[in-house]
Enzyme design. Structure first.
Site: not given
Ligand SMILES: O=P(O)(O)OC[C@H]1O[C@H](OP(=O)(O)OP(=O)(O)O)[C@H](O)[C@@H]1O
Ligand SMILES: O=C(O)c1cc(=O)[nH]c(=O)[nH]1
Length: 214
Positions: A102, A104
């Site tokens: 991921k 963010h």
């Protein structure tokens, strides 16, 4: 065969997670039986499954401080097993990974409790051992120690060499592999069941061709 292993085979057959017929395995073998853990797909069966994992882990005596479930199926297995272990008075943390990092928010691939101490990997099956290898690398990279692998069914069949994938994992990493049930347990169950008598010969022939000793 201890009772919970027999109960587990019966449960998997009832849920049609364990089926007889003709199935192609990841290794391209034509198998007379198949175990599809994705069919444990409701609350009651996941609860029952998690209790079988907890029983077999505790019965094995393997030492561990936390659980790790490799994405994706391992995620639910680790979470559910942690709940069943808590029911047995062993409240341990769990963690899992994302298949894609991921980029963010908190970022990264690891989710859940920080990986530390002795980490028990929870998965459904070991085929070629890829998932275990990746998990061992993740755990070591985080500075923790792989403690073993808990799976649902050990098919007890050869990998590319003389050993089974489960035996290769055990030997290569020095890790115990704890299975709720094995092919040997399944064959004992078939031997005791008139209803399954028609599958006996095919399963035995498959084991004679691809099987390893216990
Ligand atoms: O020993 P291996 O060769 O790694 O095979 C076994 C792995 O394969 C399946 O997961 P898969 O990687 O297909 O991902 P999934 O959990 O998302 O289905 C299974 O759940 C194990 O994790
Ligand atoms: O070897 C496999 O691919 C395999 C066999 C099995 O019984 N279950 C499963 O999920 N994979």
């Amino acid at each position: 065969m201890s009772d919970f292993r027999q109960d587990f085979i019966r449960f998997a057959l009832d849920k049609q997670v364990l089926k007889f017929g003709e199935f192609v395995t990841k290794a391209g073998r034509l198998s007379p039986y198949f175990f599809n853990a994705g069919l444990f797909n409701d609350g009651a069966s996941t609860l029952a499954l998690s209790r079988f994992y907890a029983k077999s882990i505790l019965a094995s005596g393997v030492g561990f401080d936390m659980l790790f479930g490799p994405a994706y199926k391992g995620i639910i297995l680790a979470a559910a097993t942690s709940m069943a272990l808590a029911e047995e008075g062993r409240n341990v943390p769990f963690a899992y990974n994302r298949k894609e990092a991921k980029d963010h928010g908190e970022g990264g691939t690891l989710v859940g409790a920080p990986l530390k101490g002795r980490v028990l990997i929870i998965d459904d099956v070991i085929s070629a051992g890829t998932s275990v290898r990746e998990s061992v690398e993740l755990i070591r990279k985080a500075g923790a120690e792989p403690a073993g692998v808990a799976i649902a069914l050990d098919r007890m069949e050869r990998g590319t060499g003389a050993l089974s994938a489960v035996q290769e994992v055990s030997q290569q990493y020095g890790l115990p592999v704890v299975a709720i049930a094995t092919l040997k347990d399944l064959m004992t169950f078939i031997d005791g069941s008139e209803a399954l008598a028609a599958h006996r010969a095919a399963v035995k022939a498959y084991r004679d061709t691809y099987g390893v000793d216990a």
